[in-house]
Structure formats: C-alpha cells, structure tokens
Design a protein around this motif. Structure first.
Motif, short mmCIF file in Angstrom:
data_model
loop_
_atom_site.label_atom_id
_atom_site.label_comp_id
_atom_site.label_asym_id
_atom_site.label_seq_id
_atom_site.Cartn_x
_atom_site.Cartn_y
_atom_site.Cartn_z
N PHE A 28 0.97 -1.31 0.06
CA PHE A 28 0.15 0.06 -0.02
C PHE A 28 0.81 1.23 -0.02
O PHE A 28 0.38 2.30 -0.22
CB PHE A 28 -1.37 0.07 1.13
CG PHE A 28 -2.20 -0.73 0.98
CD1 PHE A 28 -3.14 -0.31 -0.08
CD2 PHE A 28 -2.33 -1.94 1.66
CE1 PHE A 28 -4.35 -1.16 0.02
CE2 PHE A 28 -3.38 -2.74 1.60
CZ PHE A 28 -4.47 -2.48 0.76
N LEU A 29 2.10 1.00 0.31
CA LEU A 29 3.20 2.27 0.58
C LEU A 29 3.82 2.29 -0.82
O LEU A 29 4.67 3.43 -0.78
CB LEU A 29 3.87 2.13 1.74
CG LEU A 29 2.87 1.91 3.16
CD1 LEU A 29 3.99 1.99 4.43
CD2 LEU A 29 1.91 3.24 3.11
N ASP A 30 3.76 1.45 -1.68
CA ASP A 30 4.36 1.47 -2.91
C ASP A 30 4.30 2.99 -3.61
O ASP A 30 3.19 3.49 -3.79
CB ASP A 30 4.41 0.65 -3.86
CG ASP A 30 4.83 -0.88 -3.34
OD1 ASP A 30 5.67 -0.83 -2.46
OD2 ASP A 30 4.34 -1.69 -3.94
N GLY A 31 5.24 3.65 -4.02
CA GLY A 31 5.17 4.96 -4.80
C GLY A 31 5.35 6.03 -3.51
O GLY A 31 5.74 7.32 -4.23
N ASN A 32 5.40 5.91 -2.34
CA ASN A 32 5.62 6.90 -1.55
C ASN A 32 7.09 7.37 -1.42
O ASN A 32 7.64 8.54 -0.57
CB ASN A 32 5.15 6.37 -0.09
CG ASN A 32 3.53 6.70 0.16
OD1 ASN A 32 3.03 7.05 -0.93
ND2 ASN A 32 2.97 6.37 1.08
N GLU A 33 7.87 6.79 -2.24
CA GLU A 33 9.41 7.08 -2.04
C GLU A 33 9.36 8.67 -2.55
O GLU A 33 10.31 9.30 -2.30
CB GLU A 33 10.37 6.26 -2.91
CG GLU A 33 10.15 4.99 -2.51
CD GLU A 33 9.14 4.04 -3.12
OE1 GLU A 33 8.25 4.46 -3.56
OE2 GLU A 33 9.29 2.82 -2.61
N LEU A 34 8.51 8.81 -3.53
CA LEU A 34 8.47 10.35 -3.88
C LEU A 34 8.17 11.25 -2.78
O LEU A 34 8.93 12.43 -3.08
CB LEU A 34 7.22 10.59 -4.87
CG LEU A 34 6.99 11.84 -5.77
CD1 LEU A 34 8.17 11.88 -6.91
CD2 LEU A 34 5.57 11.94 -6.39
N GLY A 62 -2.67 7.02 -3.74
CA GLY A 62 -1.66 6.42 -2.85
C GLY A 62 -2.29 6.26 -1.51
O GLY A 62 -3.35 6.59 -0.85
N HIS A 63 -1.49 5.73 -0.46
CA HIS A 63 -1.87 5.59 0.89
C HIS A 63 -0.69 6.10 1.84
O HIS A 63 0.43 5.87 1.50
CB HIS A 63 -1.95 4.18 1.15
CG HIS A 63 -3.13 3.24 0.47
ND1 HIS A 63 -3.13 3.03 -0.88
CD2 HIS A 63 -4.45 3.33 0.94
CE1 HIS A 63 -4.31 2.56 -1.11
NE2 HIS A 63 -5.36 2.55 -0.51
N PHE A 64 -0.96 6.50 2.95
CA PHE A 64 -0.08 6.88 4.15
C PHE A 64 -0.67 6.50 5.20
O PHE A 64 -1.89 6.24 5.44
CB PHE A 64 0.59 8.33 3.76
CG PHE A 64 -0.30 9.16 3.72
CD1 PHE A 64 -0.88 9.75 5.39
CD2 PHE A 64 -1.00 9.78 2.82
CE1 PHE A 64 -1.63 10.89 5.27
CE2 PHE A 64 -2.14 10.77 3.02
CZ PHE A 64 -2.34 11.36 4.10
N MET A 65 0.29 6.38 6.23
CA MET A 65 -0.21 5.94 7.74
C MET A 65 -0.23 7.22 8.81
O MET A 65 0.87 7.77 8.75
CB MET A 65 0.40 4.91 8.18
CG MET A 65 0.61 3.64 7.38
SD MET A 65 1.39 2.29 8.19
CE MET A 65 2.87 2.64 7.92
N ILE A 66 -1.37 7.49 9.46
CA ILE A 66 -1.03 8.42 10.34
C ILE A 66 -1.36 7.91 11.67
O ILE A 66 -2.33 6.94 11.96
CB ILE A 66 -2.47 9.48 10.19
CG1 ILE A 66 -2.45 10.26 9.07
CG2 ILE A 66 -2.53 10.42 11.34
CD1 ILE A 66 -3.55 10.95 8.60
N PRO A 67 -0.35 8.04 12.53
CA PRO A 67 -0.42 7.23 14.00
C PRO A 67 -1.70 7.85 14.90
O PRO A 67 -1.99 9.02 14.93
CB PRO A 67 0.93 7.67 14.50
CG PRO A 67 1.25 8.96 14.11
CD PRO A 67 0.85 8.95 12.47
N VAL A 68 -2.39 7.08 15.40
CA VAL A 68 -3.59 7.37 16.23
C VAL A 68 -3.50 6.49 17.79
O VAL A 68 -2.44 5.65 17.77
CB VAL A 68 -4.79 6.87 15.68
CG1 VAL A 68 -4.96 7.67 14.21
CG2 VAL A 68 -4.98 5.54 15.41
N ILE A 69 -4.04 7.20 18.49
CA ILE A 69 -4.11 6.52 19.99
C ILE A 69 -5.69 6.14 20.09
O ILE A 69 -6.67 6.89 19.95
CB ILE A 69 -4.07 7.48 21.29
CG1 ILE A 69 -2.55 8.32 21.04
CG2 ILE A 69 -4.02 6.85 22.36
CD1 ILE A 69 -2.45 9.42 21.80
#
Length: 341
Positions: A274-280, A312-319
């Motif tokens: 899911f994170l492929d491409g985020n190298e950009l 694309g996808h990215f992750m956001i840390p949550v509690i």
C-alpha cells in the motif's frame, strides 16, 4: 530465548506437581533458578549459530557435541535418566524418546530461519539426535512453528489453526478445564498442547507465564515452552529480562547475547504494498530537510497531492480508546503551542 529460560526459571520451584494451581504467586523467589531446560536451550542455540548453511549431518554432529559439552559443564541441572546416560555414552545414539525435552530446547530454531519449511527442518534435527520418536519430533516442530508464526505477525487464531491442522494437537480445552486434573507428565503429547493453550489464553508475557505455572505438572518445561512462544508474540518487559540475566552465568550470557545479535538479522523484511510509490514523498521531505526553502516545501506538498491522485496511501499514527471504538490522532506540540500530526 529469554522467554524459554524465564519459563524454566519461574516454573522450576513448582515442578513435580508443586504448583499452587493459581496465577497469584511470587514471580521471582529464592528457588527461581535455571535447570536442564535452560542448559539445553543454550546448547542447541550455540550449535545452530555455529552451523549456518551446513548440511543436516553437520548440524546433527554440532548439536550432539554442544549438548554433551553443556550437559557436562552443568551436570547437576536435573536431566532425566535416559538423557543423562546419553550425555555420558561413548557413542550417543537417539533412543526413541517422546519426552518433552525436545520441545523445551528448540526455541532458537523458531527465530533463526526465514521460512516455515526451514524452521521445521531444523527443529526436526534438534529433536532427532535424542528424541527420534514421531511424537518427540512433532513436539519440537510444533513449538518452533508457533514461535515462527508469532514472530512474523500472525494472530493467535492463525497460530492455533496451524498447530491443529499440521500437528493434530487437541487445543479445544481451556486452562480452567485442564487445571484441576493436570499432573506431572514428561511427554510431548501431555505438555506441548497445554503450553500452547496457556500462551493462547495469556494476555501478555507475564500472564502467559503465570497461566502456565498455574496448570501445574512438569511446570518448568511447560512454562519454558509457553514462554518461548509468548516472547515471540509479546516481547518481554525489560525489568523481567534483567531478572533473567542476573540469574545466568557468564558463559550462558555470552550465547544469549550472540543469539540476540543473530536473530535480528534473521527477521524477514516487511513490505507493505500500500505504501509503494511513497518514495516520491520521502525524497521531497529529505530535500526540504537539506534546504528548507518555500520551493522545497511546495515540492513536498506537490508530491503528496500527486500520490493522492494516484490513489496512494500513507499512515497516520493514532491513539485508540480502551474499548477500541474510538481513536484520537497522535500529535506533537511545538514551542509555539501548535499541534502537528
């Protein structure tokens, strides 16, 4: 390997049906000491560390040599009668055992290899040099398999299903059902399923240890097996590791430390497609850090916008809340009072 050794130490005072059959007991006491389970865990780990890439015959030879070396170094650790004879024999041969010794010493095999097939092959070798009965081999393979699955991110339901499917163990009973009539039996058949059940029911590493001890029976070995799987699944609190190290001699610690270094390099590399491409985005951020101009900040935002349009996808840390129904964003606060994701 700490999990196996801690299980052995903490279970040792309650071996031979001396368990209080409750989970509320002192975790460490005067009698919290390593036994033959820990000595052989160290011996097997050292042999496997010394034989990476070797043939099966070379691995078997190293296992025999290492186990006999460590057994003679610590002769009073509490070995079984037949194994003691094997340690002293001029030409040691496997003796058809299905004892739980094959499962209690196998934990390093669950950590050092990157595939299940290789893990099971090596586990089988560690058993065959003494415990070459099919049940002895099965106990070692099942334990190493559970460790491999636990350390590679599989859930308890997946681990349980694999053990049942591949090894045929009955894991249908709860610990509450096992506990009242469970007694000291030194076979894999009557130890490995109970140890795995204790792991499945435990809420964290310490709770697994306490649950295993509360079952009774061959308490040090059962808890050794359960603890080896629990370490792979939960990790171990630092303060408990320190207690373990304080109870080990320097020669054992040398192997433990060497194993810890080696097992890190054996971890399979994690890849999230899911994170492929985020190298950009990462490249744009690195460029901005190197030269924090408005133009390079704009380039970061443009990279994010581009990835959004590419789905694309990215992750956001949550509690997460305790019941798991709500969450709040994980943030940091800067000196100007602003909060940032």
């Amino acid at each position: 390997m700490y999990g196996a050794i801690l299980g052995d130490m903490i279970g040792a005072p309650y071996e031979f049906d001396r368990s209080p059959k409750i989970k509320d007991f002192p975790l460490f006491s005067v009698g919290t000491e390593f036994t033959d389970d820990s000595v052989m865990t160290i011996a097997v780990a050292e042999a496997l560390l010394n034989t990476a890439g070797k043939t099966d015959d070379e691995i078997r030879s190293a296992l025999i040599s290492s186990m006999r070396k460590w057994g003679k170094r610590y002769p009073g650790a509490g070995y079984g009668g037949r194994f003691s004879g094997w340690l002293r024999a001029k030409n040691p041969e496997p003796y058809g055992s299905y004892g739980n010794g094959s499962a209690m010493r196998v934990s390093s095999a669950g950590w050092l290899y990157n595939t299940m097939d290789e893990t099971r092959r090596i586990a089988r070798l560690t058993a065959e040099v003494t415990h070459n009965h099919p049940e002895g081999i099965k106990g070692a393979e099942a334990t190493a398999s559970a460790i491999f699955l636990a350390r590679t991110g599989h859930g308890k339901d997946e681990i349980k299903a694999y053990i049942i499917s591949e090894f045929g163990y009955d894991l249908s009973r709860s610990c509450d059902e096992i506990r009242p009539t469970y007694h000291h039996v030194e076979s894999c058949q009557k130890t490995v399923p109970e140890a795995i059940t204790a792991f499945i029911e435990g809420a964290d590493f310490e709770d697994v240890i306490r649950t295993a001890v509360s079952l009774g029976g061959d308490c040090d070995t059962l808890t050794c097996i359960a603890g080896s799987i629990a370490e792979a699944f939960y990790g171990i609190p630092d303060e408990i590791v320190i207690e373990c190290r304080n109870r080990l001699p320097k020669d054992m610690l040398a192997v433990v430390d060497r194993f810890a270094d080696q097992k890190l390099s054996a971890q399979p590399e994690f890849h999230d497609p899911f994170l492929d491409g985020n190298e950009l985005i990462e490249q744009a951020i690195s460029a901005f850090h190197a030269e924090p101009t408005k133009e390079r900040l704009s380039a970061v935002l443009e990279a994010i916008r581009q990835r959004m349009h590419e789905d694309g996808h990215f992750m956001i840390p949550v509690i997460a809340s305790e019941d798991g129904t709500e969450f709040a964003f994980r943030t940091v606060q800067t000196n100007d009072g602003k909060e940032w994701l």
